[in-house]
Every structure is written in C-alpha cells, then in structure tokens.
Design an enzyme around this catalytic site. Structure first.
Site, PDB file in Angstrom:
ATOM      1  N   GLY A  52       0.735  -1.349  -0.111  1.00  0.00           N
ATOM      2  CA  GLY A  52      -0.040   0.020  -0.076  1.00  0.00           C
ATOM      3  C   GLY A  52       0.955   1.305  -0.166  1.00  0.00           C
ATOM      4  O   GLY A  52       1.840   0.941  -0.621  1.00  0.00           O
ATOM      5  N   CYS A  53       0.341   2.355   0.560  1.00  0.00           N
ATOM      6  CA  CYS A  53       1.212   3.492   0.630  1.00  0.00           C
ATOM      7  C   CYS A  53       2.622   3.396   1.065  1.00  0.00           C
ATOM      8  O   CYS A  53       2.618   3.115   2.264  1.00  0.00           O
ATOM      9  CB  CYS A  53       0.436   4.517   1.494  1.00  0.00           C
ATOM     10  SG  CYS A  53       1.094   6.153   1.919  1.00  0.00           S
ATOM     11  N   PHE A  54       3.601   3.800   0.273  1.00  0.00           N
ATOM     12  CA  PHE A  54       4.740   3.609   0.674  1.00  0.00           C
ATOM     13  C   PHE A  54       5.351   4.356   1.837  1.00  0.00           C
ATOM     14  O   PHE A  54       6.372   4.045   2.624  1.00  0.00           O
ATOM     15  CB  PHE A  54       5.854   3.713  -0.332  1.00  0.00           C
ATOM     16  CG  PHE A  54       6.013   4.834  -1.379  1.00  0.00           C
ATOM     17  CD1 PHE A  54       5.346   5.890  -0.863  1.00  0.00           C
ATOM     18  CD2 PHE A  54       6.171   4.668  -2.996  1.00  0.00           C
ATOM     19  CE1 PHE A  54       5.188   7.151  -1.834  1.00  0.00           C
ATOM     20  CE2 PHE A  54       5.994   5.820  -3.642  1.00  0.00           C
ATOM     21  CZ  PHE A  54       5.470   6.990  -3.127  1.00  0.00           C
TER      22      PHE A  54
END
Length: 227
Positions: A52-54
């Site tokens: 997901g969001c890094f």
C-alpha cells in the site's frame, strides 16, 4: 594563427562534452540514482515489498538493526522512469526497497515485519487507499527468497488469523524506480501530515484488531526449516 584556431575548437569540444556529462548526471533515471546505494558492501541483499502507501512501509523496516536503507519507489508497470504524476497510468505499484546486512538481519525477519503491516486478503488496495497501485506483493530476487516467502505465506494462510484467503502475490523482482526525494522518509519530514493521514487510513485499526503475535514462533521455526 592555426594553433589558436585548433585550441579554440578543442575548448568548444571540451565544453560541450562537460555540458553533456552534467546533463546526464542531472537527468539520471530513478533506477540509476539508487543503483549504487549500499549495494556494493559485503553481505548486503535487497528485498522489495509492496504494502500500500509507501509512506507507511518505511518506518517498520528502518527500525530494524541491520537494515542499511529503505527507499520508496515504483515497480511492476510497463513504463520507464515513472514519476508520481504518471506511475498509475503505467501500471506501477508503490513499493519499498530494503537493503540489508544479511549477517545482522535475515530475510525471514523482514517477511515477519512485512506481514504485520498489511491486510494480505485485500486485492483492491490497502485500507483507505484503493486501486491496483496500492495492492500488496512480495517481489523476490532469488530462489531462496521465493522459498521463504512461499513458506511464510502458506503459514499465514493456515494460521486462522484471516477469514479470507491471502491474495498477496509472490513475483520475480522487476526494475525498481526510486520515487522523488520528497517521498523518502516522509514520516520524518512531515510528521504532522503523516500522522494525520495514518490515523485516518484504517491501517492501525486493522492491525490492532488482527492479533498475529501468536504466529511468530511457528513462523520463525518454519522459516528456519526452509533455510
């Protein structure tokens, strides 16, 4: 007079060559910019995870002894040198590349940390972030990493923690493209914005509701057998 003309031509050629060299350095690809970071040190290996969001995937790995660097980036798409403005259209997903000293921290430890950051049953994204670009994946660089990843995935699936099957794919590692500098260590550079986003993303709520501590001894034991 002729000597002066030759000297002038040489100066022009050298100046042009210097300009080209500087331009190439300034416009190096994301892959080239990160290609030499810590990779030439003895006993170093790479790991590549999508969760997901890094922004949310850097801190858990940076806290581990033996991790030399964690970089946010893009991978898995069809376009070259993606940017934050166009990586979605190129089919890339957000990833973190980890460079680690394998004599200090093992790949199976990285896998353990990885599984404790994600919802591996969600094929449509991660938490509040929806779409292919936020899906999970474990990218492996060799057969040993693949064997360890497959074993850990199987154990997590059999643990009874999740009501749905694990859909996180295990794939060969593609080219990694380092994201723009402002994305690196975002949680450090912008703590207020990061904490606001994370607290409302649903990630921590899911992780707190999903008790996975009971699987750790079994996971470690199983991974040791694979090694």
């Amino acid at each position: 007079m002729k000597a002066l003309n030759i000297l002038s031509v040489l100066c022009v050629v050298l100046a042009a060559a210097a300009t080209v060299w500087l331009w190439q350095g300034a416009h190096a690809t994301a892959e080239e910019r990160g290609a030499t970071m810590n990779h030439n040190q003895p006993n170093t290996e790479q790991a590549l995870f999508a969760g997901g969001c890094f922004w949310c995937m850097e801190k858990p790995f940076e806290q581990l002894a033996g991790v030399l660097s964690v970089e946010s980036g893009y991978a898995g798409g069809t376009t070259v040198n993606p940017t934050y403005e166009n990586y979605v259209g190129g089919g890339h997903i957000e990833v973190v590349r980890i460079v680690f000293d394998s004599t200090v921290v093992s790949y199976d430890k990285l896998l353990e940390v990885y599984w404790h950051q994600v919802n591996p049953t969600d094929s449509g994204g991660q938490f509040v972030d929806r779409g292919h670009t936020y899906t999970t994946a474990i990218f492996t660089y060799n057969q040993q990493q693949r064997a360890l990843a497959e074993a850990s995935k199987k154990l997590m699936g059999a643990s009874g923690i999740f009501k749905k099957p694990i859909v996180t794919p295990i794939l060969d590692a593609p080219i990694f493209y380092r994201a723009e500098e402002y994305h690196q260590d975002y949680y450090k550079k912008n703590p207020i914005r990061y904490n606001y986003y994370r607290s409302r993303s649903g990630r921590d709520d899911f992780l707190e509701a999903t008790d996975r501590k009971s699987t750790r001894p079994e996971l470690q034991s199983h991974l040791n057998l694979v090694c």
